[in-house]
Design a protein around this motif. Structure first.
Motif, PDB file in Angstrom:
ATOM      1  N   ALA A  49       0.830  -1.208   0.000  1.00  0.00           N
ATOM      2  CA  ALA A  49       0.000   0.000   0.000  1.00  0.00           C
ATOM      3  C   ALA A  49       0.862   1.255   0.000  1.00  0.00           C
ATOM      4  O   ALA A  49       0.584   2.216  -0.731  1.00  0.00           O
ATOM      5  N   LYS A  52       2.441   1.585  -3.263  1.00  0.00           N
ATOM      6  CA  LYS A  52       1.436   1.578  -4.331  1.00  0.00           C
ATOM      7  C   LYS A  52       1.834   0.604  -5.441  1.00  0.00           C
ATOM      8  O   LYS A  52       1.764   0.921  -6.631  1.00  0.00           O
ATOM      9  N   GLN A  53       2.271  -0.575  -5.004  1.00  0.00           N
ATOM     10  CA  GLN A  53       2.718  -1.633  -5.904  1.00  0.00           C
ATOM     11  C   GLN A  53       1.952  -2.921  -5.604  1.00  0.00           C
ATOM     12  O   GLN A  53       2.389  -3.741  -4.786  1.00  0.00           O
ATOM     13  N   ASN A 147      -5.848  -5.062 -10.515  1.00  0.00           N
ATOM     14  CA  ASN A 147      -5.023  -3.901 -10.856  1.00  0.00           C
ATOM     15  C   ASN A 147      -4.289  -4.080 -12.176  1.00  0.00           C
ATOM     16  O   ASN A 147      -3.859  -3.098 -12.768  1.00  0.00           O
TER      17      ASN A 147
END
Length: 179
Positions: A49, A52-53, A147
């Motif tokens: 988190a 952001k991966q 994602n």
């Protein structure tokens, strides 16, 4: 000082103490694996988190599978020790006492299994095991897939990881049914 001969009963009691010590150590180790799993899951999720991966979440399935398998193997050995004490060691020791007069040894080994809520506790434990070791890594894989930021190699790796998690889930359920 004259040497004292060991009796078969003394040897059986020494064996009992040895296997119970092993069982106790395995219980402590097994139970700590749940806490380790929770810590690893929290750390990986926080790192993914923060960076952001979502691809970092691919670390969860192999870790959870290894920890889950180790948990399952220890749980099986704990049960096997109890079975050995109940069905083999106890009767051999009982046969040595009062000429096998129906004396039951190690009554707790069988008594605690007759609890009327044992089945529901085992079911709840199976759900907890499946959640900790299988549902969480599968959720991580779903986040990764949604994602869609991984290339073909990463997606292939994630599919292999999903299969490993599914395999662990089947073993957890199989062992729970066997118990």
């Amino acid at each position: 000082m004259p040497e004292q001969d060991l009796t078969v009963g003394q040897l059986l009691l020494a064996e009992y103490q040895s296997v119970k010590d092993e069982q106790k150590a395995r219980i402590g180790f097994r139970d700590n694996l749940l806490y380790v799993t929770l810590a690893v899951v929290a750390a990986v999720i926080a790192a993914a988190a923060q960076a952001k991966q979502p691809s970092m979440l691919l670390a969860l399935p192999p870790v959870c599978v290894v920890l889950g398998w180790t948990y399952l193997v220890n749980d099986e050995k704990i049960s096997a020790i109890g079975l050995y004490v109940r069905d083999d060691l106890g009767p051999r020791l009982a046969a040595r006492t009062a000429h096998g007069s129906g004396f039951t040894t190690f009554g707790w080994e069988a008594y605690h299994r007759s609890d009327t809520r044992r089945r529901s506790r085992k079911t709840i434990q199976t759900v907890i095991d499946l959640t900790a070791f299988c549902a969480v890594p599968l959720a991580a894989l779903v986040v990764f897939w949604v994602n869609g930021d991984g290339g073909g190699l990463m997606v292939a790796l994630s599919v292999v990881e999903a299969l490993a998690v599914a395999g662990l889930a089947s073993q957890i359920v199989w062992y729970a049914k066997a118990a």
